[in-house]
Design a protein around this motif. Structure first.
Motif, short mmCIF file in Angstrom:
data_model
loop_
_atom_site.label_atom_id
_atom_site.label_comp_id
_atom_site.label_asym_id
_atom_site.label_seq_id
_atom_site.Cartn_x
_atom_site.Cartn_y
_atom_site.Cartn_z
N SER A 63 28.96 44.74 41.23
CA SER A 63 27.79 44.96 42.08
C SER A 63 27.87 46.38 42.63
O SER A 63 28.94 46.81 43.07
CB SER A 63 27.75 43.96 43.23
OG SER A 63 26.62 44.17 44.03
N GLY A 64 26.78 47.07 42.60
CA GLY A 64 26.75 48.44 43.12
C GLY A 64 27.73 49.36 42.43
O GLY A 64 28.26 50.27 43.05
N GLY A 65 28.00 49.11 41.16
CA GLY A 65 28.93 49.94 40.41
C GLY A 65 30.40 49.64 40.66
O GLY A 65 31.28 50.29 40.11
N VAL A 66 30.69 48.66 41.51
CA VAL A 66 32.07 48.27 41.82
C VAL A 66 32.38 46.96 41.12
O VAL A 66 31.63 45.99 41.26
CB VAL A 66 32.28 48.13 43.34
CG1 VAL A 66 33.70 47.68 43.65
CG2 VAL A 66 31.96 49.43 44.05
N ALA A 67 33.47 46.95 40.36
CA ALA A 67 33.88 45.74 39.64
C ALA A 67 35.16 45.18 40.25
O ALA A 67 36.06 45.92 40.63
CB ALA A 67 34.10 46.06 38.17
N ARG A 68 35.21 43.87 40.36
CA ARG A 68 36.39 43.18 40.87
C ARG A 68 36.67 41.98 39.97
O ARG A 68 35.77 41.36 39.45
CB ARG A 68 36.17 42.66 42.29
CG ARG A 68 35.99 43.69 43.36
CD ARG A 68 37.35 44.04 43.94
NE ARG A 68 37.37 44.75 45.18
CZ ARG A 68 36.94 45.98 45.40
NH1 ARG A 68 36.36 46.64 44.44
NH2 ARG A 68 37.07 46.56 46.56
N SER A 69 37.96 41.66 39.85
CA SER A 69 38.32 40.45 39.11
C SER A 69 39.49 39.77 39.81
O SER A 69 40.26 40.40 40.54
CB SER A 69 38.68 40.77 37.66
OG SER A 69 39.82 41.60 37.62
N PHE A 70 39.60 38.48 39.59
CA PHE A 70 40.63 37.67 40.21
C PHE A 70 41.01 36.60 39.21
O PHE A 70 40.15 36.05 38.53
CB PHE A 70 40.10 37.03 41.50
CG PHE A 70 41.08 36.15 42.21
CD1 PHE A 70 42.12 36.70 42.94
CD2 PHE A 70 40.98 34.78 42.13
CE1 PHE A 70 43.03 35.89 43.60
CE2 PHE A 70 41.88 33.95 42.78
CZ PHE A 70 42.91 34.52 43.53
#
Length: 187
Positions: free
Chosen positions: A86-93
């Protein structure tokens, strides 16, 4: 005795940039009544995105749970990965071989948790959580009065947290992985 329900198994577009594809399923593996049941929820490349906002989310893997009379709960997951952009920010878990149990014997709750956890916030690293002694919590207390957890991280450094009573815990820090405790804190 076994009831399966396919939740989604196709590609769907809303025509305005939203897209969902992949599949998920819910399988009821045991059912006596609303307080005695077990199920498995599985996801296979399940993804949702919106090209108009640049947001996307995905989930892959499975989780199983069982409930026995509101007093015994068990949750397991051999592997589950989540990611979002979202908003160019990627996160993973991600979780690997996670097991959690909760047993209410009336006046005391017994809890345990084990498994591996990873996050894109810590690339190439993971944390392993182990219950060395089950956590015991009285209903009147907010915190365990007995039990021990171990958190193992990079290079096998670890922290052990031992409940001394319902208001104090002792923390053992082993930063050099020689099983020699460098620091002990009581709070």
């Amino acid at each position: 005795d076994r009831l399966g329900r396919r939740g989604w198994d196709r590609r769907c577009s809303d025509g305005a940039g939203g897209m969902t594809n992949g599949s998920f399923s819910l399988q009821l593996t045991g059912f006596t009544d609303a307080t005695h049941l077990s199920f498995t929820l599985s996801f296979a490349n399940f993804r949702s995105s919106d090209t108009s906002t640049g947001t996307a989310a995905s989930i892959d893997g499975s989780v199983s749970a069982s409930l026995e009379g509101l007093a015994n709960v068990a949750v397991t997951s051999p592997s589950l990965s989540l990611s979002a952009t979202s908003g160019g920010v990627a996160r993973s878990f991600g979780v690997q071989a996670v097991s959690m149990s909760y047993v209410d014997s009336g006046s005391v709750v017994t809890e345990s948790l084990s498994g591996g956890f990873s996050s894109s916030d810590f690339p190439g690293q993971s944390v392993q959580l182990s219950t060395l002694a089950p956590l015991l919590i009285r209903w009147a207390d907010n915190y365990p009065y007995q039990g021990m957890l171990q958190v193992t991280g990079a290079n096998n450094s670890s922290i052990k947290i031992e409940a001394l009573n319902a208001t104090q815990a002792q923390i053992y820090i082993d930063a050099n992985t020689r099983d020699i405790v460098q620091s002990v804190y009581v709070r």
